[in-house]
Design an enzyme around this catalytic site. Structure first.
Site, PDB file in Angstrom:
ATOM      1  N   HIS A  43     -21.130 -18.941  -5.684  1.00  0.00           N
ATOM      2  CA  HIS A  43     -21.318 -18.563  -4.284  1.00  0.00           C
ATOM      3  C   HIS A  43     -21.494 -19.839  -3.463  1.00  0.00           C
ATOM      4  O   HIS A  43     -22.616 -20.244  -3.159  1.00  0.00           O
ATOM      5  CB  HIS A  43     -22.533 -17.652  -4.143  1.00  0.00           C
ATOM      6  CG  HIS A  43     -22.685 -17.033  -2.789  1.00  0.00           C
ATOM      7  ND1 HIS A  43     -23.185 -15.767  -2.595  1.00  0.00           N
ATOM      8  CD2 HIS A  43     -22.415 -17.500  -1.552  1.00  0.00           C
ATOM      9  CE1 HIS A  43     -23.207 -15.497  -1.299  1.00  0.00           C
ATOM     10  NE2 HIS A  43     -22.752 -16.540  -0.646  1.00  0.00           N
ATOM     11  N   GLU A  70     -17.999 -15.634  -4.406  1.00  0.00           N
ATOM     12  CA  GLU A  70     -18.686 -14.878  -3.371  1.00  0.00           C
ATOM     13  C   GLU A  70     -18.864 -15.741  -2.124  1.00  0.00           C
ATOM     14  O   GLU A  70     -18.977 -16.963  -2.220  1.00  0.00           O
ATOM     15  CB  GLU A  70     -20.078 -14.465  -3.848  1.00  0.00           C
ATOM     16  CG  GLU A  70     -20.110 -13.625  -5.098  1.00  0.00           C
ATOM     17  CD  GLU A  70     -21.521 -13.302  -5.539  1.00  0.00           C
ATOM     18  OE1 GLU A  70     -21.668 -12.365  -6.341  1.00  0.00           O
ATOM     19  OE2 GLU A  70     -22.472 -13.979  -5.092  1.00  0.00           O
ATOM     20  N   HIS A 190     -27.976  -8.738  -7.608  1.00  0.00           N
ATOM     21  CA  HIS A 190     -29.119  -9.270  -6.866  1.00  0.00           C
ATOM     22  C   HIS A 190     -30.426  -8.805  -7.508  1.00  0.00           C
ATOM     23  O   HIS A 190     -30.773  -7.632  -7.457  1.00  0.00           O
ATOM     24  CB  HIS A 190     -29.125  -8.901  -5.380  1.00  0.00           C
ATOM     25  CG  HIS A 190     -29.919  -9.882  -4.550  1.00  0.00           C
ATOM     26  ND1 HIS A 190     -29.346 -10.991  -3.967  1.00  0.00           N
ATOM     27  CD2 HIS A 190     -31.227  -9.959  -4.266  1.00  0.00           C
ATOM     28  CE1 HIS A 190     -30.274 -11.686  -3.322  1.00  0.00           C
ATOM     29  NE2 HIS A 190     -31.439 -11.081  -3.504  1.00  0.00           N
TER      30      HIS A 190
END
Length: 237
Positions: A43, A70, A190
């Site tokens: 990410h 991401e 998450h």
């Protein structure tokens, strides 16, 4: 079996904290795959405080499993994704100043914007996923953007599970069922960890992939990286 994609941002954070190349991010990515993980997730953020844009390019020939990038689809991010052409791009509505992802997309408000972005990525053969909360109206709207998958934002699940509020998983189950009915694949991520992942997997129908980074790397400090990767794989069977 649900696939395990390991987010290696925290490895980059550790490397960057000292300068140099220890730990070697590229070698860690290779090792994680050899340990059995089904994919590598990164990410990159605009300030490159952990994963650098150059890392994304350098990882491309080394990721022989699934490669998931991401991020917030600003111009710099889109250019990177189009250059690297990962297996999957996960669209996350991060502001420049956020410490970690803290909200999913409003797929009603940003419908047109998401359609344009997703169309661009799909034209070059990149699978697309939208980071999203469990709101059923937003999932319905996600299904009309052209996205292949959604990624359920699981912070609330992890928080409530730790308190013993196991019924929190119900809203994720309903969201997953609706997504499946609408033809969307289902990812999640998450704050998932070794304590809560098995219960989540058992209650989410058609869970295709989980992306886990912070917890997995933290658990590996005590238990070892190879061991932890295989512990997750066992719980996801």
């Amino acid at each position: 079996m649900t696939k395990l994609s390991v987010n290696i941002n925290k490895i980059a954070t550790l490397r960057n904290s000292r300068g140099g190349n220890v730990p070697n991010l590229l070698q860690v990515a290779k090792d994680i795959q050899e340990f059995g993980a089904d994919g590598i997730t990164i990410h990159p953020r605009p300030d490159e405080r952990h994963i650098r844009y150059a890392d994304a390019i350098d990882l491309k020939p080394l990721v022989t499993t699934e490669y998931n990038i991401e991020g917030n689809p600003i111009t710099k991010f889109k250019d990177l994704v189009n250059q690297v052409k990962p297996t999957q791009v996960t669209l996350v509505p991060d502001g420049d100043d956020v410490l970690t992802s803290n909200a999913g997309w409003d797929t009603v408000k940003h419908q047109s914007y998401l359609k344009d972005i997703i169309s661009e990525f799909k034209e070059v053969g990149i699978r697309t996923s939208i980071f999203i909360d469990t709101n059923l109206n937003l999932i319905e709207a996600a299904s009309t953007t052209g996205a292949d998958r959604i990624e359920l934002y699981t912070e609330d699940y992890a928080t409530e599970y730790a308190k013993g509020n196991y019924q929190v998983v119900d809203k994720y189950s309903k969201a997953a069922n609706l997504a499946n009915d609408l033809g969307l694949g289902i990812n999640a991520g998450h704050d998932l960890n070794l304590e809560n992942i098995e219960f989540f997997k058992q209650n989410i129908p058609n869970l295709a992939e989980v992306s886990i980074g912070h917890a997995l790397i933290s658990e590996s400090i005590y238990l070892g990286l190879e061991n932890v990767v295989n512990m997750y794989l066992h719980k996801l069977k």
